[in-house]
Write a protein that holds these residues in place. Sequence first.
Motif, PDB file in Angstrom:
ATOM      1  N   ARG A 179       0.663  -1.364   0.073  1.00 35.68           N
ATOM      2  CA  ARG A 179      -0.065   0.105  -0.145  1.00 35.68           C
ATOM      3  C   ARG A 179       1.031   1.109   0.063  1.00 35.68           C
ATOM      4  O   ARG A 179       0.226   2.542   0.548  1.00 35.68           O
ATOM      5  N   LYS A 180       1.846   1.115  -0.523  1.00 35.68           N
ATOM      6  CA  LYS A 180       2.718   2.343  -0.831  1.00 35.68           C
ATOM      7  C   LYS A 180       3.199   2.351  -2.386  1.00 35.68           C
ATOM      8  O   LYS A 180       3.648   0.813  -3.263  1.00 35.68           O
ATOM      9  N   THR A 181       3.695   3.529  -2.869  1.00 36.26           N
ATOM     10  CA  THR A 181       4.059   3.563  -4.363  1.00 36.26           C
ATOM     11  C   THR A 181       5.487   3.582  -4.205  1.00 36.26           C
ATOM     12  O   THR A 181       5.877   3.568  -3.033  1.00 36.26           O
ATOM     13  N   GLY A 182       5.449   2.644  -4.997  1.00 33.80           N
ATOM     14  CA  GLY A 182       7.239   2.191  -5.575  1.00 33.80           C
ATOM     15  C   GLY A 182       8.165   2.937  -6.514  1.00 33.80           C
ATOM     16  O   GLY A 182       7.556   3.108  -7.403  1.00 33.80           O
ATOM     17  N   VAL A 183       9.245   2.889  -6.241  1.00 37.58           N
ATOM     18  CA  VAL A 183      10.084   3.487  -8.345  1.00 37.58           C
ATOM     19  C   VAL A 183      10.617   2.043  -8.132  1.00 37.58           C
ATOM     20  O   VAL A 183      11.200   1.586  -7.257  1.00 37.58           O
ATOM     21  N   THR A 184      10.727   1.630  -9.290  1.00 37.21           N
ATOM     22  CA  THR A 184      11.347   0.219  -9.552  1.00 37.21           C
ATOM     23  C   THR A 184      13.267   0.870  -9.529  1.00 37.21           C
ATOM     24  O   THR A 184      13.866   2.028  -9.741  1.00 37.21           O
ATOM     25  N   ILE A 185      13.935  -0.330  -8.664  1.00 36.45           N
ATOM     26  CA  ILE A 185      15.169   0.452  -8.697  1.00 36.45           C
ATOM     27  C   ILE A 185      16.423  -0.999  -9.113  1.00 36.45           C
ATOM     28  O   ILE A 185      17.440  -1.056  -9.904  1.00 36.45           O
ATOM     29  N   HIS A 186      15.517  -2.326  -9.444  1.00 38.09           N
ATOM     30  CA  HIS A 186      16.045  -2.908 -10.360  1.00 38.09           C
ATOM     31  C   HIS A 186      15.145  -4.075 -10.806  1.00 38.09           C
ATOM     32  O   HIS A 186      13.591  -3.747 -10.824  1.00 38.09           O
ATOM     33  N   LEU A 187      15.272  -4.373 -12.378  1.00 38.41           N
ATOM     34  CA  LEU A 187      14.542  -4.532 -12.840  1.00 38.41           C
ATOM     35  C   LEU A 187      15.016  -5.760 -13.971  1.00 38.41           C
ATOM     36  O   LEU A 187      16.031  -5.274 -14.411  1.00 38.41           O
ATOM     37  N   SER A 188      14.857  -7.672 -14.081  1.00 37.04           N
ATOM     38  CA  SER A 188      15.320  -8.260 -14.688  1.00 37.04           C
ATOM     39  C   SER A 188      14.067  -8.988 -14.965  1.00 37.04           C
ATOM     40  O   SER A 188      13.060  -9.682 -14.966  1.00 37.04           O
ATOM     41  N   GLY A 196      11.653  -7.670  -9.894  1.00 36.23           N
ATOM     42  CA  GLY A 196      11.222  -6.698  -9.847  1.00 36.23           C
ATOM     43  C   GLY A 196      12.474  -6.810  -8.157  1.00 36.23           C
ATOM     44  O   GLY A 196      11.904  -6.631  -7.201  1.00 36.23           O
ATOM     45  N   VAL A 197      12.721  -4.725  -7.649  1.00 37.46           N
ATOM     46  CA  VAL A 197      12.714  -4.681  -6.318  1.00 37.46           C
ATOM     47  C   VAL A 197      12.851  -3.254  -6.394  1.00 37.46           C
ATOM     48  O   VAL A 197      12.716  -2.713  -7.871  1.00 37.46           O
ATOM     49  N   PHE A 198      11.773  -2.922  -5.554  1.00 37.65           N
ATOM     50  CA  PHE A 198      11.527  -1.322  -5.263  1.00 37.65           C
ATOM     51  C   PHE A 198      11.312  -0.847  -4.263  1.00 37.65           C
ATOM     52  O   PHE A 198      11.605  -1.235  -3.146  1.00 37.65           O
ATOM     53  N   LYS A 199      11.679   0.178  -4.165  1.00 34.58           N
ATOM     54  CA  LYS A 199      12.323   1.191  -3.298  1.00 34.58           C
ATOM     55  C   LYS A 199      10.615   2.193  -2.963  1.00 34.58           C
ATOM     56  O   LYS A 199       9.934   2.662  -4.007  1.00 34.58           O
ATOM     57  N   LEU A 200      10.668   1.319  -1.364  1.00 37.36           N
ATOM     58  CA  LEU A 200       8.933   2.279  -1.749  1.00 37.36           C
ATOM     59  C   LEU A 200       9.266   3.434  -0.728  1.00 37.36           C
ATOM     60  O   LEU A 200      10.283   4.096   0.086  1.00 37.36           O
ATOM     61  N   MET A 201       8.395   4.642  -1.171  1.00 38.02           N
ATOM     62  CA  MET A 201       8.339   5.555  -1.542  1.00 38.02           C
ATOM     63  C   MET A 201       7.817   5.879   0.587  1.00 38.02           C
ATOM     64  O   MET A 201       6.476   5.370   0.463  1.00 38.02           O
ATOM     65  N   HIS A 202       8.090   7.219   1.194  1.00 38.99           N
ATOM     66  CA  HIS A 202       7.373   7.217   2.756  1.00 38.99           C
ATOM     67  C   HIS A 202       6.843   8.383   2.543  1.00 38.99           C
ATOM     68  O   HIS A 202       7.886   9.989   2.204  1.00 38.99           O
ATOM     69  N   PHE A 215      10.618  -6.777  -3.133  1.00 35.83           N
ATOM     70  CA  PHE A 215      10.724  -7.847  -3.892  1.00 35.83           C
ATOM     71  C   PHE A 215       9.299  -8.560  -4.784  1.00 35.83           C
ATOM     72  O   PHE A 215       8.472  -8.985  -3.899  1.00 35.83           O
ATOM     73  N   VAL A 216       9.845  -8.540  -5.706  1.00 33.65           N
ATOM     74  CA  VAL A 216       8.060  -8.771  -6.525  1.00 33.65           C
ATOM     75  C   VAL A 216       9.063  -9.672  -7.494  1.00 33.65           C
ATOM     76  O   VAL A 216       9.596  -9.513  -8.503  1.00 33.65           O
ATOM     77  N   GLU A 217       8.271 -11.156  -8.156  1.00 32.50           N
ATOM     78  CA  GLU A 217       8.034 -11.751  -9.518  1.00 32.50           C
ATOM     79  C   GLU A 217       7.517 -11.870 -10.032  1.00 32.50           C
ATOM     80  O   GLU A 217       5.930 -12.055  -9.639  1.00 32.50           O
ATOM     81  N   GLY A 218       7.399 -12.158 -11.236  1.00 34.63           N
ATOM     82  CA  GLY A 218       6.177 -12.745 -11.936  1.00 34.63           C
ATOM     83  C   GLY A 218       6.290 -13.141 -13.213  1.00 34.63           C
ATOM     84  O   GLY A 218       7.609 -13.451 -13.983  1.00 34.63           O
ATOM     85  N   ARG A 219       5.158 -12.990 -14.502  1.00 28.71           N
ATOM     86  CA  ARG A 219       5.589 -13.929 -15.427  1.00 28.71           C
ATOM     87  C   ARG A 219       4.492 -13.129 -16.463  1.00 28.71           C
ATOM     88  O   ARG A 219       3.296 -12.560 -16.404  1.00 28.71           O
ATOM     89  N   ALA A 220       4.702 -13.190 -17.639  1.00 30.18           N
ATOM     90  CA  ALA A 220       3.487 -12.529 -18.768  1.00 30.18           C
ATOM     91  C   ALA A 220       3.489 -14.745 -19.634  1.00 30.18           C
ATOM     92  O   ALA A 220       4.843 -14.455 -20.062  1.00 30.18           O
TER      93      ALA A 220
END
Length: 143
Positions: A80-89, A134-140, A117-122
């Motif tokens: 429930r926080k906005t995140g910005v991508t800091i790593h995407l593989s 992906g790794v996301f920095k959570l914004m405060h 930390f998130v994982e997914g597939r298409a």
Amino acid sequence: MTAQDDQIPTPPEGFIRSSGRGAFSTHNGPYFHREHPGEFTEQAFFALPRHANGIGLVHGGMLTAFMDGLLANAQYRETRKTGVTIHLSVDFLHMARVGEWVMGEARCTRATKDIAFVEGRAYVGGHDVVRATGVFKLMHKKT
């Protein structure tokens, strides 16, 4: 509605058109999502000619942008926080073609106070097209 919107067939069962995704994603889409309780986020797009490279395959940049948004949405659902991508593989496994529904699912595997930390597939039909983490920095909010 544009002429290209007319080319989009009825989305898969349970999927509705997404809104409020920001100018970049709105321009790239349209995207669809399925309301899904639980740990998975599900999204999709119908591959139009403008999503393709010169040989009619969905462009890797389109798939990457789709995965980034999909993973970000899964991160938001969990934290429930906005995140910005800091790593995407992104691993490209198979091709998607114009005229196919590209489906995606993602889940947050771990979240700390500042990082998720998130994982997914298409996938298309029975085969994975892309897998991503992906790794996301959570914004405060500043106090």
